[in-house]
Design an enzyme around this catalytic site. Structure first.
Site, PDB file in Angstrom:
ATOM      1  N   LYS A 172      32.871  46.333  46.310  1.00 47.02           N
ATOM      2  CA  LYS A 172      32.397  47.457  45.602  1.00 47.02           C
ATOM      3  C   LYS A 172      31.762  48.476  46.471  1.00 47.02           C
ATOM      4  O   LYS A 172      31.810  49.613  46.122  1.00 47.02           O
ATOM      5  CB  LYS A 172      31.564  47.235  44.167  1.00 47.02           C
ATOM      6  CG  LYS A 172      32.611  46.476  43.203  1.00 47.02           C
ATOM      7  CD  LYS A 172      31.989  46.574  41.703  1.00 47.02           C
ATOM      8  CE  LYS A 172      33.256  45.897  40.651  1.00 47.02           C
ATOM      9  NZ  LYS A 172      32.752  45.712  39.587  1.00 47.02           N
ATOM     10  N   LYS A 217      43.141  42.260  43.770  1.00 49.02           N
ATOM     11  CA  LYS A 217      43.183  41.751  42.440  1.00 49.02           C
ATOM     12  C   LYS A 217      43.677  42.786  41.403  1.00 49.02           C
ATOM     13  O   LYS A 217      42.946  43.904  41.660  1.00 49.02           O
ATOM     14  CB  LYS A 217      42.055  40.956  41.934  1.00 49.02           C
ATOM     15  CG  LYS A 217      40.851  41.650  41.618  1.00 49.02           C
ATOM     16  CD  LYS A 217      39.877  40.924  40.870  1.00 49.02           C
ATOM     17  CE  LYS A 217      38.773  41.750  40.359  1.00 49.02           C
ATOM     18  NZ  LYS A 217      38.020  41.202  39.348  1.00 49.02           N
ATOM     19  N   LYS A 258      40.535  46.761  36.230  1.00 49.42           N
ATOM     20  CA  LYS A 258      40.639  47.770  35.349  1.00 49.42           C
ATOM     21  C   LYS A 258      40.208  49.176  35.666  1.00 49.42           C
ATOM     22  O   LYS A 258      40.158  50.158  35.123  1.00 49.42           O
ATOM     23  CB  LYS A 258      40.119  47.335  33.768  1.00 49.42           C
ATOM     24  CG  LYS A 258      38.621  47.196  33.836  1.00 49.42           C
ATOM     25  CD  LYS A 258      38.219  46.800  32.573  1.00 49.42           C
ATOM     26  CE  LYS A 258      37.515  45.401  32.472  1.00 49.42           C
ATOM     27  NZ  LYS A 258      36.237  45.331  33.206  1.00 49.42           N
TER      28      LYS A 258
HETATM   29  P1  ATP Z   1      36.136  45.996  37.211  1.00 48.29           P
HETATM   30  O1  ATP Z   1      37.550  46.474  37.861  1.00 48.29           O
HETATM   31  O2  ATP Z   1      35.715  47.159  36.384  1.00 48.29           O
HETATM   32  O3  ATP Z   1      35.374  45.261  38.192  1.00 48.29           O
HETATM   33  P2  ATP Z   1      37.885  43.750  36.286  1.00 48.29           P
HETATM   34  O4  ATP Z   1      39.337  44.348  35.939  1.00 48.29           O
HETATM   35  O5  ATP Z   1      37.691  42.994  37.626  1.00 48.29           O
HETATM   36  O6  ATP Z   1      36.953  44.891  36.255  1.00 48.29           O
HETATM   37  P3  ATP Z   1      35.749  42.338  34.865  1.00 48.29           P
HETATM   38  O7  ATP Z   1      35.269  42.730  33.719  1.00 48.29           O
HETATM   39  O8  ATP Z   1      35.165  42.260  36.153  1.00 48.29           O
HETATM   40  O9  ATP Z   1      37.294  42.947  35.322  1.00 48.29           O
HETATM   41  O10 ATP Z   1      36.322  40.902  34.624  1.00 48.29           O
HETATM   42  C1  ATP Z   1      36.466  40.283  33.088  1.00 48.29           C
HETATM   43  C2  ATP Z   1      37.262  38.898  33.242  1.00 48.29           C
HETATM   44  O11 ATP Z   1      38.548  39.074  33.711  1.00 48.29           O
HETATM   45  C3  ATP Z   1      36.461  37.758  34.218  1.00 48.29           C
HETATM   46  O12 ATP Z   1      36.282  36.678  33.821  1.00 48.29           O
HETATM   47  C4  ATP Z   1      37.092  38.008  35.643  1.00 48.29           C
HETATM   48  O13 ATP Z   1      37.307  36.871  36.368  1.00 48.29           O
HETATM   49  C5  ATP Z   1      38.547  38.293  34.943  1.00 48.29           C
HETATM   50  N1  ATP Z   1      39.512  38.856  35.968  1.00 48.29           N
HETATM   51  C6  ATP Z   1      39.340  40.158  36.176  1.00 48.29           C
HETATM   52  N2  ATP Z   1      40.324  40.625  36.953  1.00 48.29           N
HETATM   53  C7  ATP Z   1      41.202  39.595  36.854  1.00 48.29           C
HETATM   54  C8  ATP Z   1      42.340  39.110  37.687  1.00 48.29           C
HETATM   55  N3  ATP Z   1      42.916  40.194  38.320  1.00 48.29           N
HETATM   56  N4  ATP Z   1      43.137  38.344  37.396  1.00 48.29           N
HETATM   57  C9  ATP Z   1      42.637  37.316  36.696  1.00 48.29           C
HETATM   58  N5  ATP Z   1      41.246  37.319  36.061  1.00 48.29           N
HETATM   59  C10 ATP Z   1      40.718  38.253  36.177  1.00 48.29           C
END
Ligand code: ATP
Ligand code: LTN
Length: 327
Positions: free
Chosen positions: A115, A196, A199
């Site tokens: 990040k 990965k 969002k």
């Molecule tokens: P951001 O992009 O804002 O960091 P994010 O999409 O990575 O958000 P988080 O809020 O950080 O989402 O994660 C919520 C949950 O979803 C966590 O348990 C994380 O491990 C899971 N997660 C996030 N992205 C993935 C992915 N690409 N595949 C599987 N699990 C995910």
């Protein structure tokens, strides 16, 4: 108020609209825990502000995330649902844990490094301290298991380390939490299968949001990056197709081997076309459920969840303060 069940705690940031990666890596596993554990599911808004948020969007995303928790099947009769910033014990314990966390431990965190590169213009102290707040979230509830995606493993490890350290310094206080990594551990971006699905990705083509409409889903899947060649096979040298196959498999329960066989001679286009329909059918009941949830119901659910979370977290915080000599 609590049963004798072991405690499961997890959270998602309201930093955007959650996607099928969040569902498969996280929420899907939460659903399976609701009967065996006392589950506590948090909307971690203090974590999301470590990256700049527009206030109106943050509000909308937090309300939207709450509805999505419910629409996906999180049951407020069984599980405690609340917003992190409404329970002050989280930031209080985070401050205390800061005093037993070493700089080197936080500098090693891959999410921070990632990040800090992505948001060069705003490498703030909160972003650096993010894992300590997450440790506070977990430890406040004497959590036994933390169901998260693979990407959060390093953070849960830190929570374990801090719990051990505190217990050694001040006497038994915290339960040592275990990570619980689900099967959909890591879903990759549709526009870049080496990163990965996220969002907060700048390109909405990176993810399928749980609220995407039919046409958007068809378009995003049609535009998803593919690998060279034409073979439909799960393989490390085919990261894009492997990712599509994994999503297909996890949403349909059809074994990957059967999918490979089904699409051998059909090529990528047919695989994508069918996958879009699988996703659409999977999301339909969730999207319909959201429409039935009104503000009054969600407010009541939140109020009840906040009350319970406040009571439970205060018990631990009081113990921590007492052990440390804080009056
Ligand atoms: P951001 O992009 O804002 O960091 P994010 O999409 O990575 O958000 P988080 O809020 O950080 O989402 O994660 C919520 C949950 O979803 C966590 O348990 C994380 O491990 C899971 N997660 C996030 N992205 C993935 C992915 N690409 N595949 C599987 N699990 C995910
Ligand atoms: N950092 C996590 C969200 C999160 C969390 C938690 C998960 C904050 N606090 C406590 C489990 C337990 C993420 O980015 N997914």
């Amino acid at each position: 108020m609590l049963t004798q069940k072991p405690i499961a705690f997890s959270g998602i940031q309201p930093s955007g609209i959650i996607h099928i990666g969040n569902y498969l890596g996280s929420i899907k596993n939460w659903l399976e825990l609701q009967d065996r554990y006392q589950c506590i599911f948090c909307l971690v808004d203090y974590h999301s502000i470590t990256v700049r948020q527009t206030p109106a969007e943050l509000r909308k995303n937090t309300e939207g995330l709450l509805k999505l928790y419910l629409a996906c099947g999180i049951d407020p009769k069984k599980s405690i649902i609340f917003i992190q910033s409404q329970v002050p014990a989280h930031t209080e314990l985070a401050w205390i844990l800061n005093t037993i966390t070493y700089l080197g431990e936080l500098k090693r965190m891959t999410q921070f490094k990632d990040k800090a590169t992505r948001y060069k213009e705003n490498v703030n102290v909160g972003l650096f301290d993010y894992p300590v707040l997450m440790a506070a979230d977990i430890l406040l509830y004497q959590t036994n298991v933390v169901p998260v995606g693979q990407d959060q493993l390093q953070h849960v490890e830190l929570a374990r380390t801090l719990a051990h350290r505190f217990n050694q310094l001040y006497g038994e206080t915290f339960t040592i939490p275990q990570p619980l990594i689900g099967k959909g551990a890591k879903i990759m971006g549709l526009d870049d299968p080496t990163k990965k699905m996220s969002k907060s990705a700048k390109n909405p083509g990176n993810y399928i949001a749980l609220t995407d409409d039919v046409e958007t889903i068809r378009k995003k899947i049609a535009r998803a990056v593919t690998d060279s060649g034409y073979e439909v096979k799960l393989s490390p040298d085919k990261p894009a197709i492997s990712n599509l196959l994994t999503i297909y498999h996890l949403l349909s329960n059809i074994p990957i081997k059967d999918l490979e066989k089904k699409y051998t001679d059909k090529g990528y286009a047919k695989l994508k076309k069918d996958l879009a329909e699988v996703i659409i059918n999977f999301l339909k009941p969730i999207q319909e459920k959201i429409k039935t949830l009104d503000q009054k119901t969600t407010n009541q659910i939140l109020a009840a969840g906040t009350r319970k979370a406040q009571t439970l977290s205060q018990l631990t915080l009081n113990r921590v303060k007492e052990k440390m000599g804080l009056i």
